[in-house]
Design an enzyme around this catalytic site. Structure first.
Site, PDB file in Angstrom:
ATOM      1  N   TYR A  26       0.564 -67.301 -30.672  1.00  0.00           N
ATOM      2  CA  TYR A  26      -1.027 -67.960 -31.150  1.00  0.00           C
ATOM      3  C   TYR A  26      -0.978 -69.107 -30.220  1.00  0.00           C
ATOM      4  O   TYR A  26      -2.037 -69.526 -29.659  1.00  0.00           O
ATOM      5  CB  TYR A  26      -0.912 -68.830 -32.329  1.00  0.00           C
ATOM      6  CG  TYR A  26      -1.576 -67.748 -33.431  1.00  0.00           C
ATOM      7  CD1 TYR A  26      -1.154 -66.518 -33.843  1.00  0.00           C
ATOM      8  CD2 TYR A  26      -2.618 -68.013 -34.370  1.00  0.00           C
ATOM      9  CE1 TYR A  26      -1.594 -65.620 -34.600  1.00  0.00           C
ATOM     10  CE2 TYR A  26      -3.175 -67.367 -35.257  1.00  0.00           C
ATOM     11  CZ  TYR A  26      -2.788 -66.011 -35.441  1.00  0.00           C
ATOM     12  OH  TYR A  26      -3.305 -65.357 -36.327  1.00  0.00           O
ATOM     13  N   ASP A  70      -2.132 -60.990 -45.127  1.00  0.00           N
ATOM     14  CA  ASP A  70      -3.406 -60.274 -45.657  1.00  0.00           C
ATOM     15  C   ASP A  70      -2.936 -59.035 -46.473  1.00  0.00           C
ATOM     16  O   ASP A  70      -3.369 -58.819 -47.485  1.00  0.00           O
ATOM     17  CB  ASP A  70      -4.145 -59.817 -44.327  1.00  0.00           C
ATOM     18  CG  ASP A  70      -5.302 -61.026 -44.066  1.00  0.00           C
ATOM     19  OD1 ASP A  70      -5.069 -62.193 -44.442  1.00  0.00           O
ATOM     20  OD2 ASP A  70      -6.299 -60.520 -43.551  1.00  0.00           O
ATOM     21  N   ASP A  93       7.761 -53.871 -38.909  1.00  0.00           N
ATOM     22  CA  ASP A  93       6.981 -52.675 -39.157  1.00  0.00           C
ATOM     23  C   ASP A  93       7.596 -51.959 -40.545  1.00  0.00           C
ATOM     24  O   ASP A  93       6.815 -51.477 -41.515  1.00  0.00           O
ATOM     25  CB  ASP A  93       7.215 -51.575 -38.099  1.00  0.00           C
ATOM     26  CG  ASP A  93       8.460 -51.376 -37.666  1.00  0.00           C
ATOM     27  OD1 ASP A  93       9.510 -52.096 -37.833  1.00  0.00           O
ATOM     28  OD2 ASP A  93       8.912 -50.288 -36.896  1.00  0.00           O
ATOM     29  N   ASP A 117       0.580 -63.714 -40.368  1.00  0.00           N
ATOM     30  CA  ASP A 117      -0.888 -63.765 -40.542  1.00  0.00           C
ATOM     31  C   ASP A 117      -1.140 -62.174 -40.887  1.00  0.00           C
ATOM     32  O   ASP A 117      -1.754 -62.133 -41.779  1.00  0.00           O
ATOM     33  CB  ASP A 117      -1.601 -63.800 -39.127  1.00  0.00           C
ATOM     34  CG  ASP A 117      -2.958 -63.572 -38.889  1.00  0.00           C
ATOM     35  OD1 ASP A 117      -3.713 -64.158 -39.943  1.00  0.00           O
ATOM     36  OD2 ASP A 117      -3.659 -62.791 -38.212  1.00  0.00           O
ATOM     37  N   LYS A 148      11.160 -58.641 -35.138  1.00  0.00           N
ATOM     38  CA  LYS A 148      10.981 -57.315 -34.291  1.00  0.00           C
ATOM     39  C   LYS A 148      12.124 -57.404 -33.386  1.00  0.00           C
ATOM     40  O   LYS A 148      11.946 -57.245 -32.046  1.00  0.00           O
ATOM     41  CB  LYS A 148       9.581 -57.072 -33.651  1.00  0.00           C
ATOM     42  CG  LYS A 148       9.426 -55.744 -33.169  1.00  0.00           C
ATOM     43  CD  LYS A 148       9.256 -54.588 -34.026  1.00  0.00           C
ATOM     44  CE  LYS A 148       9.355 -53.350 -33.266  1.00  0.00           C
ATOM     45  NZ  LYS A 148       9.373 -52.261 -34.056  1.00  0.00           N
TER      46      LYS A 148
HETATM   47  C1  IPM Z   1      -5.512 -66.977 -41.230  1.00  0.00           C
HETATM   48  C2  IPM Z   1      -6.535 -66.780 -40.110  1.00  0.00           C
HETATM   49  C3  IPM Z   1      -6.448 -67.611 -38.870  1.00  0.00           C
HETATM   50  C4  IPM Z   1      -5.477 -67.355 -38.258  1.00  0.00           C
HETATM   51  C5  IPM Z   1      -7.854 -67.456 -37.910  1.00  0.00           C
HETATM   52  C6  IPM Z   1      -9.109 -67.783 -38.779  1.00  0.00           C
HETATM   53  C7  IPM Z   1      -7.630 -68.282 -36.765  1.00  0.00           C
HETATM   54  O1  IPM Z   1      -6.808 -65.322 -40.009  1.00  0.00           O
HETATM   55  O2  IPM Z   1      -5.447 -68.354 -41.454  1.00  0.00           O
HETATM   56  O3  IPM Z   1      -4.753 -66.145 -41.499  1.00  0.00           O
HETATM   57  O4  IPM Z   1      -5.176 -66.305 -37.821  1.00  0.00           O
HETATM   58  O5  IPM Z   1      -4.336 -67.886 -38.392  1.00  0.00           O
HETATM   59 MG    MG Z   2      -5.319 -64.255 -41.153  1.00  0.00          MG
END
Ligand code: IPM
Ligand code: MG
Length: 360
Positions: free
Chosen positions: A141, A252, A224, A248, A192
């Site tokens: 990042y 999710d 993975d 990240d 990884k």
């Molecule tokens: C998160 C989001 C952020 C990230 C974005 C909005 C920059 O996806 O907080 O997970 O990728 O960190």
């Molecule tokens: Mg995110």
């Protein structure tokens, strides 16, 4: 002395959901003797609209002076065409970096009342309680060099750099081991290392830090495989520690295991206990302003704020109990209603306030 909380509502549903968390803070002040000062400031698209910058200087100054930051959400389609540095996401990324908020805690908890919301079979997720610890201010990042350059002949080439120094790995590892010690003492480090040098070093440093935590059972998975295991048998995990990009993605996935991303809070902490607290879901521009958003992730983020930055574990527990109680009473916003009756954002917030009052 009262604690100072910077309130950054942001864009989309941000202002609606933060308003509900503020109702709870009012209640904590009135009925539980909590002493806090609140200061609101603009961030993201709102920062750009008001000050031409997704992280206005005044907002950054306020956040530096605060003990904790309560954050709503940022982003929206109207800002997608801005140049990269002016986009709402940059405001959040810069704030994380400026404040050194390197340790991002993302719990994925399945509320028994919402077990049907998960897309996985109930027996796979019943009782699920995972904590993902994501490194938040390093890795690909922020790595340099980055950019888009023109090759001879005019073709463009884009590049980013995944980079970690030993001290960056060590501090996130310690943060994760400390959390594992407070939970079931199982830590899985995800990398990884079969392909990337940066992951080879990651694995080496995490293994080294493990020597200081003999009571924690450490394992390693390639990313993975980890993503596969998360949907195959998620309950094998207690705490997961991983880099910025992998975290990240995996967070999710973990969020969706619970079927209700509208329920999940997060904390981003610095070395001294200051933190930024935000719901895991985004700004949901499609439902903004309609009173449909679920405020519980923000309310639970406030609970994390009380626990980690204000050291008010008892009050944090009260909020979490109140949320459990309104779920037991059958209150559901649209996202968790499963086709049944749903209440508005404000009605949900009011229900939590009422449940909290009963615990005073
Ligand atoms: C998160 C989001 C952020 C990230 C974005 C909005 C920059 O996806 O907080 O997970 O990728 O960190
Ligand atoms: Mg995110």
């Amino acid at each position: 002395m009262s604690a100072r909380i910077a309130v950054l509502a942001g864009d989309g549903i941000g202002p609606e959901i933060v308003a509900e968390a503020l109702k709870l803070l009012d209640c904590l002040r009135a009925d539980f003797g909590l002493e806090v000062e609140l200061d609101a400031a603009a961030i993201g698209g709102a920062g750009y609209d008001q000050h031409g910058d997704p992280l206005p200087q005044a907002t950054l100054d306020l956040c530096r002076a605060a003990d904790a930051i309560l954050f709503g959400a940022i982003g929206g389609p109207t800002y997608d065409r801005l140049e990269r540095d002016l986009r709402p996401e940059r405001g959040l990324l810069r704030l994380r970096a400026e404040l050194g908020l390197f340790s991002n805690l993302r719990p994925a908890i399945l509320y028994p009342q919402l077990a049907e919301a998960s897309s996985l079979k109930n027996e796979l997720v019943a009782g699920l309680d995972i904590m993902i610890v994501r490194e938040l201010v390093g890795g690909i990042y922020f790595g340099q060099p980055r950019g888009i350059r023109e090759l001879e002949g005019g073709e463009r080439q884009a590049f980013n750099t995944m980079v970690y120094a030993e001290h960056e790995i060590e501090r996130i590892a310690r943060s994760a081991f400390d959390i594992a010690m407070l939970r079931n003492r199982k830590l899985c480090s995800v990398d990884k290392a079969n392909v990337l040098e940066v992951s080879e070093l990651w694995r080496e440093v995490v293994t080294r830090v493990a020597a200081d935590y003999p009571d924690v059972e450490l394992s390693h998975l390639y990313v993975d495989n980890a993503s596969m295991q998360l949907v195959r048998a998620p309950k094998q995990f207690d705490v997961i520690v991983t880099s910025n990009l992998f975290g990240d993605i995996l967070s999710d996935t973990a969020a969706m295991l619970t079927g209700s991303i509208g329920m999940l809070p997060s904390a981003s902490l610095d070395a001294g206990g200051k933190g930024l607290y935000e719901p895991v879901h985004g700004s949901a521009p499609d439902i903004a302003g309609k009173g449909l958003a679920n405020p519980l992730a923000t309310i639970l983020s406030l609970a994390m704020l009380l626990r980690y930055s204000l050291k008010q574990a008892r009050l944090a527990g009260r909020i979490e109990t109140a949320v459990g109680n309104v779920l037991n009473q059958g209150f559901r916003t649209l996202d968790i209603a499963d086709g049944g009756h749903s209440v508005s954002t404000a009605e949900m917030g009011d229900a939590v306030v009422a449940a909290l009052r009963e615990l005073a």
